[in-house]
Design a protein around this motif. Structure first.
Motif, PDB file in Angstrom:
ATOM      1  N   ASP A  55      71.225 119.456  12.135  1.00  0.00           N
ATOM      2  CA  ASP A  55      71.453 120.857  11.767  1.00  0.00           C
ATOM      3  C   ASP A  55      71.794 121.694  12.992  1.00  0.00           C
ATOM      4  O   ASP A  55      71.228 122.760  13.232  1.00  0.00           O
ATOM      5  N   GLU A  56      72.757 121.194  13.777  1.00  0.00           N
ATOM      6  CA  GLU A  56      73.207 121.904  14.970  1.00  0.00           C
ATOM      7  C   GLU A  56      74.730 121.950  14.996  1.00  0.00           C
ATOM      8  O   GLU A  56      75.396 121.085  14.434  1.00  0.00           O
ATOM      9  N   ALA A  57      75.251 122.974  15.691  1.00  0.00           N
ATOM     10  CA  ALA A  57      76.690 123.111  15.895  1.00  0.00           C
ATOM     11  C   ALA A  57      76.942 123.552  17.326  1.00  0.00           C
ATOM     12  O   ALA A  57      76.127 124.262  17.924  1.00  0.00           O
ATOM     13  N   TYR A  58      78.071 123.131  17.862  1.00  0.00           N
ATOM     14  CA  TYR A  58      78.422 123.423  19.246  1.00  0.00           C
ATOM     15  C   TYR A  58      79.880 123.862  19.300  1.00  0.00           C
ATOM     16  O   TYR A  58      80.691 123.448  18.484  1.00  0.00           O
ATOM     17  N   VAL A  59      80.220 124.670  20.299  1.00  0.00           N
ATOM     18  CA  VAL A  59      81.610 125.014  20.570  1.00  0.00           C
ATOM     19  C   VAL A  59      82.116 123.978  21.567  1.00  0.00           C
ATOM     20  O   VAL A  59      81.485 123.730  22.590  1.00  0.00           O
ATOM     21  N   LEU A  60      83.237 123.385  21.234  1.00  0.00           N
ATOM     22  CA  LEU A  60      83.856 122.397  22.109  1.00  0.00           C
ATOM     23  C   LEU A  60      85.133 122.997  22.677  1.00  0.00           C
ATOM     24  O   LEU A  60      86.019 123.404  21.926  1.00  0.00           O
ATOM     25  N   THR A  61      85.216 123.101  24.004  1.00  0.00           N
ATOM     26  CA  THR A  61      86.439 123.582  24.645  1.00  0.00           C
ATOM     27  C   THR A  61      87.326 122.378  24.920  1.00  0.00           C
ATOM     28  O   THR A  61      86.857 121.365  25.430  1.00  0.00           O
ATOM     29  N   LYS A  71      77.170 121.939  26.662  1.00  0.00           N
ATOM     30  CA  LYS A  71      77.186 122.762  25.447  1.00  0.00           C
ATOM     31  C   LYS A  71      76.845 124.226  25.689  1.00  0.00           C
ATOM     32  O   LYS A  71      77.500 125.108  25.152  1.00  0.00           O
ATOM     33  N   THR A  72      75.858 124.505  26.511  1.00  0.00           N
ATOM     34  CA  THR A  72      75.492 125.901  26.764  1.00  0.00           C
ATOM     35  C   THR A  72      76.583 126.601  27.565  1.00  0.00           C
ATOM     36  O   THR A  72      76.956 127.734  27.263  1.00  0.00           O
ATOM     37  N   ASN A  73      77.123 125.936  28.569  1.00  0.00           N
ATOM     38  CA  ASN A  73      78.186 126.526  29.381  1.00  0.00           C
ATOM     39  C   ASN A  73      79.455 126.756  28.570  1.00  0.00           C
ATOM     40  O   ASN A  73      80.115 127.790  28.733  1.00  0.00           O
ATOM     41  N   MET A  74      79.808 125.801  27.711  1.00  0.00           N
ATOM     42  CA  MET A  74      81.004 125.977  26.879  1.00  0.00           C
ATOM     43  C   MET A  74      80.829 127.157  25.930  1.00  0.00           C
ATOM     44  O   MET A  74      81.770 127.921  25.698  1.00  0.00           O
ATOM     45  N   LEU A  75      79.633 127.325  25.385  1.00  0.00           N
ATOM     46  CA  LEU A  75      79.378 128.440  24.477  1.00  0.00           C
ATOM     47  C   LEU A  75      79.442 129.772  25.225  1.00  0.00           C
ATOM     48  O   LEU A  75      80.089 130.720  24.772  1.00  0.00           O
ATOM     49  N   LYS A  76      78.793 129.877  26.365  1.00  0.00           N
ATOM     50  CA  LYS A  76      78.807 131.125  27.138  1.00  0.00           C
ATOM     51  C   LYS A  76      80.225 131.478  27.591  1.00  0.00           C
ATOM     52  O   LYS A  76      80.653 132.631  27.486  1.00  0.00           O
ATOM     53  N   PHE A  77      80.961 130.500  28.077  1.00  0.00           N
ATOM     54  CA  PHE A  77      82.343 130.689  28.515  1.00  0.00           C
ATOM     55  C   PHE A  77      83.201 131.166  27.343  1.00  0.00           C
ATOM     56  O   PHE A  77      83.918 132.171  27.454  1.00  0.00           O
TER      57      PHE A  77
END
Length: 181
Positions: free
Chosen positions: A86-92, A126-132
């Motif tokens: 139950d997680e989602a991530y932004v992938l650059t 994952k955290t850096n991609m989301l913040k960026f």
């Protein structure tokens, strides 16, 4: 008849909602909720191409309306969903222009206030991609001009309205999925 009308209204609202809505950066937790999953699957998923990574039990969603241009520096976004956790991530997904670039740096300029700044992603985690991605999203919704400098050459970045809108929509869908709005 009423079901169709309600579905049409929800679909139109889903396509335009959150344009310029502020993001609660304190809510960044990658969690996906039952109601947000249902909304994404029933309303927004049809706007995305799906790639299933069965061994990893992940699904990758890429906006169908994105504009791919390998003649200029681009960073495409994807939403990576792990339904098991139950997680989602932004992938650059940077194109070949960023092939040998360890630290991605995007400069912004606010013409109204004549202020400038830089958005940096030092590691693709994952955290850096989301913040960026969030910082770029915020620059887009506030109308800032973006550029990248690679090997001494400065390029406009996300200057095409369709590119900007695809980036904004993907981030808005991600934020809705994880309740960051």
């Amino acid at each position: 008849m009423y079901r169709f009308l309600i579905l049409a209204i929800l679909t139109l609202a889903a396509c335009q909602m959150d344009n310029g809505k502020a993001v609660n950066t304190e809510a960044f937790n990658f969690r996906v909720y039952d109601d947000t999953q249902i909304f994404f699957k029933n309303i927004r998923q049809s706007s995305y191409e799906l790639e299933e990574l069965k061994e990893a039990k992940l699904k990758v969603f890429r906006l169908k309306a994105r504009k791919i241009n390998n003649e200029i520096p681009q960073i495409q976004l994807a939403i990576l969903v792990n339904w098991m956790k139950d997680e989602a991530y932004v992938l650059t997904e940077p194109n070949a222009f960023f092939e040998d670039v360890e630290i991605i740096s995007v400069d912004w300029h606010d013409e109204a206030s004549d202020s400038t700044g830089v958005i940096i992603m030092a590691q693709r985690e994952k955290t850096n991609m989301l913040k960026f991605s969030n910082q770029i999203y915020e620059a887009i919704i506030s109308g800032k001009k973006l550029t990248v400098t690679l090997n001494g050459t400065t390029f406009d970045f996300l200057s095409d309205p369709k590119e900007r809108e695809a980036f904004r929509i993907t981030m808005a869908d991600y934020f809705r999925l994880t309740r960051a709005f």
